[in-house]
Scaffold this active site. Structure first.
Site, PDB file in Angstrom:
ATOM      1  N   ASP A  14      -2.470 -10.570   1.683  1.00  0.00           N
ATOM      2  CA  ASP A  14      -1.229 -10.287   0.953  1.00  0.00           C
ATOM      3  C   ASP A  14      -1.047 -11.189  -0.267  1.00  0.00           C
ATOM      4  O   ASP A  14       0.075 -11.540  -0.633  1.00  0.00           O
ATOM      5  CB  ASP A  14      -0.005 -10.395   1.885  1.00  0.00           C
ATOM      6  N   GLU A  15      -2.142 -11.560  -0.889  1.00  0.00           N
ATOM      7  CA  GLU A  15      -2.068 -12.418  -2.085  1.00  0.00           C
ATOM      8  C   GLU A  15      -1.780 -11.598  -3.346  1.00  0.00           C
ATOM      9  O   GLU A  15      -1.514 -12.175  -4.403  1.00  0.00           O
ATOM     10  CB  GLU A  15      -3.393 -13.173  -2.305  1.00  0.00           C
ATOM     11  N   LYS A  17      -4.035  -8.873  -4.167  1.00  0.00           N
ATOM     12  CA  LYS A  17      -5.377  -8.512  -4.653  1.00  0.00           C
ATOM     13  C   LYS A  17      -5.409  -7.114  -5.264  1.00  0.00           C
ATOM     14  O   LYS A  17      -6.067  -6.898  -6.272  1.00  0.00           O
ATOM     15  CB  LYS A  17      -6.391  -8.552  -3.494  1.00  0.00           C
ATOM     16  N   GLY A  41      -3.369  -3.461   3.140  1.00  0.00           N
ATOM     17  CA  GLY A  41      -2.332  -2.707   2.441  1.00  0.00           C
ATOM     18  C   GLY A  41      -2.279  -3.207   1.015  1.00  0.00           C
ATOM     19  O   GLY A  41      -1.846  -4.321   0.766  1.00  0.00           O
ATOM     20  N   HIS A  42      -2.783  -2.408   0.091  1.00  0.00           N
ATOM     21  CA  HIS A  42      -2.800  -2.838  -1.303  1.00  0.00           C
ATOM     22  C   HIS A  42      -1.742  -2.067  -2.080  1.00  0.00           C
ATOM     23  O   HIS A  42      -1.816  -0.855  -2.232  1.00  0.00           O
ATOM     24  CB  HIS A  42      -4.200  -2.638  -1.894  1.00  0.00           C
ATOM     25  N   GLN A 225      -7.635  -8.541   3.306  1.00  0.00           N
ATOM     26  CA  GLN A 225      -7.211  -9.730   4.081  1.00  0.00           C
ATOM     27  C   GLN A 225      -7.473 -11.004   3.258  1.00  0.00           C
ATOM     28  O   GLN A 225      -7.399 -10.941   2.051  1.00  0.00           O
ATOM     29  CB  GLN A 225      -7.903  -9.771   5.442  1.00  0.00           C
ATOM     30  N   LYS A 305       7.956  -8.598   8.928  1.00  0.00           N
ATOM     31  CA  LYS A 305       8.391  -9.660   8.021  1.00  0.00           C
ATOM     32  C   LYS A 305       7.286 -10.703   7.979  1.00  0.00           C
ATOM     33  O   LYS A 305       6.771 -11.103   9.030  1.00  0.00           O
ATOM     34  CB  LYS A 305       9.682 -10.278   8.576  1.00  0.00           C
ATOM     35  N   ARG A 306       6.907 -11.117   6.775  1.00  0.00           N
ATOM     36  CA  ARG A 306       5.866 -12.144   6.668  1.00  0.00           C
ATOM     37  C   ARG A 306       6.468 -13.528   6.821  1.00  0.00           C
ATOM     38  O   ARG A 306       7.595 -13.765   6.371  1.00  0.00           O
ATOM     39  CB  ARG A 306       5.168 -12.048   5.316  1.00  0.00           C
TER      40      ARG A 306
HETATM   41  P1  IMP Z   1      -6.225  -6.822  12.817  1.00  0.00           P
HETATM   42  O1  IMP Z   1      -7.011  -6.936  11.555  1.00  0.00           O
HETATM   43  O2  IMP Z   1      -5.354  -5.599  12.871  1.00  0.00           O
HETATM   44  O3  IMP Z   1      -7.093  -6.966  14.029  1.00  0.00           O
HETATM   45  O4  IMP Z   1      -5.189  -8.044  12.878  1.00  0.00           O
HETATM   46  C1  IMP Z   1      -5.607  -9.392  13.037  1.00  0.00           C
HETATM   47  C2  IMP Z   1      -4.740 -10.324  12.215  1.00  0.00           C
HETATM   48  O5  IMP Z   1      -4.990 -10.121  10.836  1.00  0.00           O
HETATM   49  C3  IMP Z   1      -3.240 -10.136  12.416  1.00  0.00           C
HETATM   50  O6  IMP Z   1      -2.590 -11.388  12.306  1.00  0.00           O
HETATM   51  C4  IMP Z   1      -2.850  -9.269  11.229  1.00  0.00           C
HETATM   52  O7  IMP Z   1      -1.499  -9.418  10.873  1.00  0.00           O
HETATM   53  C5  IMP Z   1      -3.768  -9.834  10.155  1.00  0.00           C
HETATM   54  N1  IMP Z   1      -4.067  -8.880   9.090  1.00  0.00           N
HETATM   55  C6  IMP Z   1      -4.910  -7.834   9.130  1.00  0.00           C
HETATM   56  N2  IMP Z   1      -4.942  -7.205   7.950  1.00  0.00           N
HETATM   57  C7  IMP Z   1      -4.115  -7.860   7.139  1.00  0.00           C
HETATM   58  C8  IMP Z   1      -3.760  -7.713   5.760  1.00  0.00           C
HETATM   59  O8  IMP Z   1      -4.224  -6.828   5.038  1.00  0.00           O
HETATM   60  N3  IMP Z   1      -2.864  -8.616   5.267  1.00  0.00           N
HETATM   61  C9  IMP Z   1      -2.366  -9.616   6.035  1.00  0.00           C
HETATM   62  N4  IMP Z   1      -2.682  -9.809   7.305  1.00  0.00           N
HETATM   63  C10 IMP Z   1      -3.554  -8.942   7.855  1.00  0.00           C
END
Ligand code: IMP
Length: 430
Positions: A14-15, A17, A41-42, A225, A305-306
């Protein structure tokens, strides 16, 4: 010459990108997703309209760009088709210029069921996954039992493999997790429906990329990620199941390191994290709430919520080294516009022994507290500024300090969600 650019997150995802990939893609021929799946999620804002992409490379919003989803990505074929249709509704027609590696493993409903069942069973010890089946799909890949998208080309073989694997999962889902079983027939029927839509996209994407390199076409590799969610280098076990650091580009595409000319790390001007796990600079006060609100820090995939906190310089230095970053792009600088004081964490202190740690270690995140330096805020609007010289002096000082800590330059600054809210300090394409 910086022909090919890799874009990686230096924090917990969530930077921002997606926006930067989109920004740089106007100058590129190819855009490649190389790991992860629709857990990403971009968020892109083009001409004031918001588009959220989960699986499809962000650069495809430009009409001449070719998109690749390479072998390192795990693909939900149903989500893929949903996203293609959503884009068509928004007048982006991509099906002739999106290619998917035949080796990319499929995410199917039993992976999602397994992900959710496991999280439920873990209770308070859950990872906080996105519930998209990512972990189980990568497990299948490593266990050498995955169905891959190339299997859609041979329905007879696919249906046999699918029957075996659905049986394998149903045993666990029903006997161990006490959940509902999954219907093999339904999955097969649904796969047959999407097969025709994706059939011609399924290609040998490594060869496509090698040809693009030979033809001196520019490629953007789009990380999802972030560094601290990497399965090897992140805050394990609170990570995702792929390599979101630089190594993931190489194994996830079949392109070798000599062809990765420039590695750009995307760093938000503060920090956020979704899901559970360590977060040394997390804030639990009004400033944390402020960052959350002003930065609109809600997950674009799950709506969660982040968690928010200050920029962590210790973590940033680690991300620079792990990814051998060439430079940084600082995003969401505008979110700090109204703050009187801004902090950066420069080291960690052991709360028991008072020992100071300058280096990040994933085994040393308990019993530490961040050591901060405080910078004066600029209290002025930064969005819309086009040149670094025009930023308020305090903002420039803050950015200079980040460069000093990271020991690499900042080449791009983003001051808002729109393509136009971007300061290019140095052109990345020579
Ligand atoms: P998973 O990738 O669904 O297995 O989730 C593992 C961890 O990575 C969890 O803490 C998610 O919230 C986090 N995560 C996965 N994809 C994203 C992303 O695109 N942005 C932020 N966190 C992510």
């Amino acid at each position: 010459m910086h022909k090919n650019i890799v874009i990686l997150g230096t924090q917990w995802g969530d930077e921002g990108k997606g926006k930067i990939v989109d920004f740089l893609s106007s100058n590129s021929a190819y855009t490649v997703r190389f790991h992860g799946g629709h857990n990403a999620g971009h968020t892109l804002v083009v001409n004031g309209k918001k588009i959220i992409l989960h699986l499809i490379p962000s650069g495809l919003l430009y009409p001449n760009v070719i998109g690749i989803i390479s072998n390192g990505v795990v693909i939900s074929p149903f989500e893929l088709v949903k996203e293609i249709k959503m884009l068509e509704k928004n007048n982006y027609f991509i099906s002739q210029r999106l290619f998917i590696s035949e080796s990319a493993p499929l995410i199917l409903p039993y992976h999602v069921a397994m992900d959710l069942a496991r999280e439920k069973k873990l209770g308070i010890n859950s990872i906080g996954t996105t519930g998209r089946g990512i972990g189980p799909a990568y497990e299948d890949k490593i266990a050498r039992r995955a169905l891959r998208i190339g299997d859609l080309k041979n329905i007879k073989k696919l249906s046999k493999k699918l029957e075996v694997i659905v049986d394998y999962y149903n045993n666990q889902l029903v006997s161990f997790y006490k959940e509902q079983s999954i219907s093999y027939k339904k999955i097969l029927q649904d796969l047959l429906k999407v097969r025709d839509i994706v059939y011609n996209m399924i290609q040998d994407t490594a060869t496509i990329l090698h040809k693009a390199i030979e033809d001196k076409k520019r490629i953007i590799f789009e990380g999802a990620q972030g560094t601290f969610l990497d399965i090897d280098h992140g805050t394990y076990p609170y990570v995702t199941s792929s390599n979101s650091t630089i190594g993931g580009v190489i194994t996830g595409t079949g392109v070798g390191p000599k062809n990765l000319d420039y590695i750009l790390g995307i760093t938000k001007s503060y920090t956020t994290r979704v899901g559970k796990g360590p977060f040394p600079t997390e804030l639990f006060d009004e400033t944390g709430d402020y960052l959350s609100k002003k930065g609109k820090e809600f997950g674009s995939t799950t709506g969660r919520k982040r968690r928010t906190g200050w920029l962590d310089g210790v973590a940033l230095r680690y991300a620079v080294k792990i990814n051998s970053l060439s430079s940084l792009c600082i995003t969401k600088l505008d979110v700090l516009d109204d703050l009187e004081q801004i902090k950066i964490c420069t080291s960690y202190k052991d709360v028991n022994t008072s020992q100071i740690y300058k280096d990040f270690s994933i085994f040393n995140l308990e019993n530490i507290s961040p050591v901060y330096e405080t910078h004066p805020g600029w209290m002025k609007k930064t969005s819309g500024i086009k040149k670094i010289e025009d930023l308020p002096e305090e903002a420039r000082n803050y950015l200079n300090r980040i460069e000093e800590i990271a020991q690499i330059p900042i080449d791009i600054i983003s001051t808002g969600p729109d393509r136009s809210d971007t300061i290019l300090v140095k052109s990345l394409f020579f």
